[in-house]
Design an enzyme around this catalytic site. Structure first.
Site, mmCIF file in Angstrom:
data_model
loop_
_atom_site.group_PDB
_atom_site.id
_atom_site.type_symbol
_atom_site.label_atom_id
_atom_site.label_comp_id
_atom_site.label_asym_id
_atom_site.label_seq_id
_atom_site.Cartn_x
_atom_site.Cartn_y
_atom_site.Cartn_z
ATOM 1 N N LYS A 14 176.982 88.465 41.470
ATOM 2 C CA LYS A 14 178.125 87.613 42.299
ATOM 3 C C LYS A 14 178.121 87.456 43.618
ATOM 4 O O LYS A 14 177.614 88.355 44.370
ATOM 5 C CB LYS A 14 179.484 88.481 41.760
ATOM 6 C CG LYS A 14 179.757 88.869 40.613
ATOM 7 C CD LYS A 14 180.466 87.776 39.974
ATOM 8 C CE LYS A 14 180.858 88.178 38.353
ATOM 9 N NZ LYS A 14 181.555 87.157 37.561
ATOM 10 N N HIS A 66 171.028 85.531 30.252
ATOM 11 C CA HIS A 66 170.939 84.528 31.338
ATOM 12 C C HIS A 66 169.816 83.629 31.443
ATOM 13 O O HIS A 66 169.807 82.556 32.028
ATOM 14 C CB HIS A 66 171.353 85.334 32.555
ATOM 15 C CG HIS A 66 172.414 85.798 32.672
ATOM 16 N ND1 HIS A 66 172.492 87.271 32.340
ATOM 17 C CD2 HIS A 66 173.818 85.613 32.674
ATOM 18 C CE1 HIS A 66 173.773 87.798 32.649
ATOM 19 N NE2 HIS A 66 174.581 86.801 32.614
ATOM 20 N N GLU A 113 177.347 65.366 37.652
ATOM 21 C CA GLU A 113 176.206 64.590 37.755
ATOM 22 C C GLU A 113 175.048 65.517 38.088
ATOM 23 O O GLU A 113 173.824 65.291 37.394
ATOM 24 C CB GLU A 113 176.137 63.549 38.857
ATOM 25 C CG GLU A 113 177.353 62.345 38.574
ATOM 26 C CD GLU A 113 178.646 62.963 39.177
ATOM 27 O OE1 GLU A 113 178.698 63.872 39.568
ATOM 28 O OE2 GLU A 113 179.403 61.917 39.294
ATOM 29 N N CYS A 133 179.086 75.341 35.044
ATOM 30 C CA CYS A 133 180.542 75.306 35.760
ATOM 31 C C CYS A 133 181.581 75.947 34.987
ATOM 32 O O CYS A 133 181.354 75.850 33.853
ATOM 33 C CB CYS A 133 180.647 73.671 36.229
ATOM 34 S SG CYS A 133 179.548 72.946 37.028
ATOM 35 N N GLY A 192 180.541 88.612 21.677
ATOM 36 C CA GLY A 192 181.667 87.854 21.319
ATOM 37 C C GLY A 192 181.265 86.355 20.810
ATOM 38 O O GLY A 192 181.560 85.975 19.833
HETATM 39 N N1 GLN Z 1 183.515 87.754 24.966
HETATM 40 C C1 GLN Z 1 183.102 86.754 25.750
HETATM 41 C C2 GLN Z 1 181.775 86.249 25.337
HETATM 42 O O1 GLN Z 1 180.797 86.701 24.495
HETATM 43 C C3 GLN Z 1 182.568 87.445 26.984
HETATM 44 C C4 GLN Z 1 182.040 86.819 28.087
HETATM 45 C C5 GLN Z 1 181.652 87.278 29.270
HETATM 46 O O2 GLN Z 1 181.665 88.491 29.563
HETATM 47 N N2 GLN Z 1 181.769 86.443 30.514
HETATM 48 O O3 GLN Z 1 181.449 84.749 25.658
#
Ligand code: GLN
Ligand code: ZN
EC number: 2.1.1.14
Length: 783
Positions: free
Chosen positions: A131, A723, A30, A545, A461
């Site tokens: 992280k 990001h 939510e 998430c 990717g």
């Molecule tokens: N190959 C993945 C992508 O491009 C790698 C993602 C990642 O490193 N978290 O989404």
């Protein structure tokens, strides 16, 4: 009980059972939905506030229903709109100068301002994300300099406490402790060399003192200050420095600020063993300590200073989803009683926000598996059971203890948990299956085969997961779309992605991963030994998430997984297409993994499945395969003494998956973080031909380390921070690349974004990639 020292008021009651924290995103995500609607301009801040208040109310009601006390502070008040470290920065007014205009005269950020610090705006980069200890949660790194003006700048913790109290629930506010907050911060750019944010501890403590007095005035009896920095050797601060800071911080907050001016303080140390920091904490005047007894061991001898303190034994794992062996956990708690603490209570090892809300929401999960599991709500019940066992004795919870032991036993002998053919293959492995030929020869063979320009451009990717892709996948999942129609839609998407990459002028193409819901779950769904959940969402960062899979049995590959998609993509273009797999360590890190055998054994089973997949890709003519290991750093143990063993099995499993290829097949890997230096040897050990890494936010800092270490193989430092929704300008990318070319041999350099593009929109991705390619052309012309 009568007190002999009338000056010191008796410590308020601490509940026998409590949890360090609870999921905050909501059982149906939510909060995510509310936030994203707000960011998209579809709703007002009030609506997000209303959703959040409702979530908090439901959480309190649920935790009470599951057995936590409401008249003693068992229920944590630990909500966050985005990130608890950012909350702490906002609380103490530590907002970087570039966002100072977002603060009001009292230093406060409203929800929009807070979101902007998290997400960036225009050229103002957001706080860096990294992280959180060895979890897959990411926090925002505070920026603290000599000039950071600390002040009490948010009444959220007090307001949320008061909100709960008005609702009849005495909660325990949870805030990141001052030592951890500063230890995790990074210096502002203008800070002099040698400055560390911890240098500002004395200036910060008055703000914490103010918070504590405000909480006491509002009626809080206990507050929880989280100090996980104390269980880690890996945050770049010396243990002695941390110990001294801890002593100083809690002298100011617990000794110099006396009760009842403040609530009783519980210092929590999740994620590992406190080791030598335990006596340091015990020697302070805080009233309680919460220790992690899943990762750490219970101390075996009395610890001076514990007398008079409440000791919360974190015996229920907050970080994994296996049902606890309650009988054994109760024994650990009983041992704690011998350590001289005034009281022993039951807790979780960490906050529960690393696990999904509840198994009640998983009707489709195999019933046998379900009885082996405990999500957050079931863990709360375990805590409540153990608390009863602790106060009333084993007999009072006999049935629950027996049921838990039965579950553990039935798991050990269940079909699929041990499969002889998988065991035999792993047992027969020889050393040469972990080794490729010399790099120099591979490099020449690959150059000959691939014929790429200098500074080859590629992506990591994934391409944006559009609403149409999600819709098609959901319809396919529900059986509303046939397999053939689904495949057609995915192929159409692949064609679009290939056309776009060709138009932009990228050199090594990808298929864009439209068929993957998630880079781990996709493989989990296609391998034996895994289960996937329907609603098992866990916060990864901000509103994002993931839904970790459950690796419960021996792993094998029933059939090729990616080969058809990859060869279809290659059929559309003359440029090389990179096959895309997720590596064994990452598959483990982002799943909930069986805890009944060494991780290295499980990793090798996954590696063998991937090795077969790579062999099939190679046989189908694919010349480049990327095996993503973004989580390699994440699983690195927090204590240095455990590093070597971890790096050994993790590196070996990657090599096992990739070392079966020919010299002219190029193996890429992708690592999503910038602390490359720290595990340089391991990265070297992976022996990948090309390694892409996150680097944009740290402005390529990491290349210096790579050059200094004499790392011989190719690297692709990210030049586009994916990001944030921000589009980097061509000039900015050119500048980063120019810097890169100055730092490291141009022969070794690839050009790529920081990470996959699936969370971004085409409006952001297309211009960003255009700038990336244009910038590459500009820099190539200078070579
Ligand atoms: N190959 C993945 C992508 O491009 C790698 C993602 C990642 O490193 N978290 O989404
Ligand atoms: Zn990544």
């Amino acid at each position: 009980m009568t007190s002999t020292t009338p000056a010191a008021p008796a410590t308020p009651a601490f509940p026998t059972g409590s949890v360090l924290g609870y999921p905050r995103i909501g059982p149906r995500r939510e909060l995510k939905k509310a936030l994203e609607a707000f960011w998209a301009g579809r709703t007002a801040a009030d609506e997000v506030e209303a959703v959040a208040a409702d979530l908090r109310r439901r959480t309190r009601a649920r935790l009470a229903e599951l057995g936590l006390a409401t008249d003693a502070p068992a229920i944590p008040s630990a909500f966050s709109f985005y990130d608890h470290v950012l909350d702490t920065a906002a609380l103490v007014g530590a907002v970087p100068a570039r966002f100072a205009d977002l603060q009001d005269a009292d230093g406060r950020l409203d929800l929009a301002g807070y979101s902007t610090v998290a997400r960036g705006r225009g050229d103002d980069l957001p706080l860096e994300m990294t992280k959180w200890f060895d979890t897959n949660y990411h926090y925002l790194v505070p920026e603290i300099g000599p000039g950071t003006a600390f002040r009490y700048a948010s009444d959220r913790p007090v307001a949320e406490f008061a909100e709960a109290l008005a609702d009849g629930v005495l909660t325990r506010p949870v805030v990141v402790g001052p030592v951890t907050f500063l230890a995790l911060a990074k210096p502002t750019e203008d800070a002099p060399a040698g400055f560390h944010p911890l240098d500002r501890l004395d200036d910060l403590l008055p703000v914490y003192a103010r918070l504590l007095t405000e909480l006491a005035a509002a009626g809080a009896t206990w507050v929880q200050l989280d100090e996980p920095a104390l269980v880690s050797d890996s945050i770049g601060v010396d243990a002695a420095v941390l110990a001294e800071a801890t002593t100083r911080a809690y002298r100011a907050l617990a000794t110099e600020l006396a009760r009842p001016e403040r609530p009783a303080i519980l210092v929590a140390a999740p994620y590992g063993d406190l080791g030598a920091a335990l006596p340091v904490l015990a020697a302070t005047d805080v009233e309680g300590l919460a220790i992690d007894l899943v990762r750490g061991d219970a101390p075996t001898v009395a610890v001076p200073g514990l007398a008079g303190k409440t000791l919360v034994g974190g015996v229920v794992d907050g970080h994994n989803i296996w049902r606890a062996d309650l009988d054994a956990r109760l024994t650990v708690l009983e041992q704690l009683a011998g350590l001289g603490a005034a009281a022993v209570a039951v807790g979780t090892s960490t906050s529960l926000f690393h696990v999904p809300h509840t198994l009640d929401d998983e009707p489709a999960l195999d019933r046998t598996l379900v009885q082996w599991l405990a999500f957050a709500d079931e863990k709360v019940r375990e805590v409540a059971t153990l608390a009863t066992g602790l106060t009333e004795g084993r007999e009072a919870v006999r049935t629950e203890l027996l049921a838990a032991s039965d579950a553990v036993r039935s798991r050990a002998t269940a079909p699929g948990v041990v499969r002889p053919e998988v065991r035999e293959r792993a047992a027969a492995l020889t050393d040469d299956q972990f080794r490729r030929g010399p790099f120099a020869a591979r490099k020449a063979a690959q150059a000959e085969r691939l014929r790429l320009p200098a500074l080859p451009t590629t992506t990591i990717g994934s391409f944006p997961q559009t609403p149409e892709i999600r819709k098609a996948r959901a319809a396919f999942g529900k059986g509303e779309l046939s397999a053939a129609a689904y495949e057609d839609e995915m192929k159409a998407e692949i064609r679009r992605v290939v056309e776009l990459q060709e138009r932009i002028g990228l050199d090594v193409l990808v298929h864009g991963e439209p068929e993957r819901n998630d880079m781990v779950q996709y493989f989990a769904e296609n391998l034996d030994g895994f289960a996937v959940t329907q609603n098992g969402w866990v916060q990864s960062y901000g509103s994002r998430c993931t839904r970790p899979s459950i690796l419960w049995g021996d792993v094998s590959r029933p059939a090729p997984i990616t080969v058809a998609w990859t060869t279809y993509t290659q059929s559309l273009t003359d440029k090389p297409v990179k096959g895309m797999l997720t590596g064994p360590v990452t598959i483990l890190a982002w799943s909930f993994v069986r805890d009944d055998q060494p991780l290295g054994d499980t990793a090798n089973q996954v590696a063998l499945a991937l090795r077969d997949e790579i062999a099939d890709l190679e046989a189908a003519g694919i010349g480049i395969v990327q095996v993503d290991e973004p989580a390699l750093r994440e699983l690195l143990p927090l204590r240095e003494k455990d590093h070597a063993a971890y790096l050994d099995w993790s590196v070996r499993s990657f090599r096992l998956s990739t070392a079966g290829v020919r010299p002219d097949t190029q193996i890429h890997t992708h690592l999503c973080y910038s602390e490359f230096g720290e595990i340089m040897d391991a990265i070297d050990g992976l022996d990948a031909d090309v390694t892409s890494i996150e680097a944009a936010r740290s402005k390529m800092e990491i290349l210096g380390d790579i050059a200094a270490a004499g790392y011989p193989r190719a690297v692709g430092p990210g030049v586009y921070d994916i990001h944030s929704p921000r589009v980097p300008s061509q000039a900015e990318v050119t500048e980063l690349l120019t810097e890169a070319v100055r730092t490291i041999d141009v022969d070794q350099l690839w050009v790529n974004p920081d990470c996959g593009l699936k969370t971004r929109r085409y409006e952001e991705v297309t211009p960003s990639l255009e700038h990336l390619v244009e910038a590459t052309r500009t820099v190539r012309a200078t070579l």
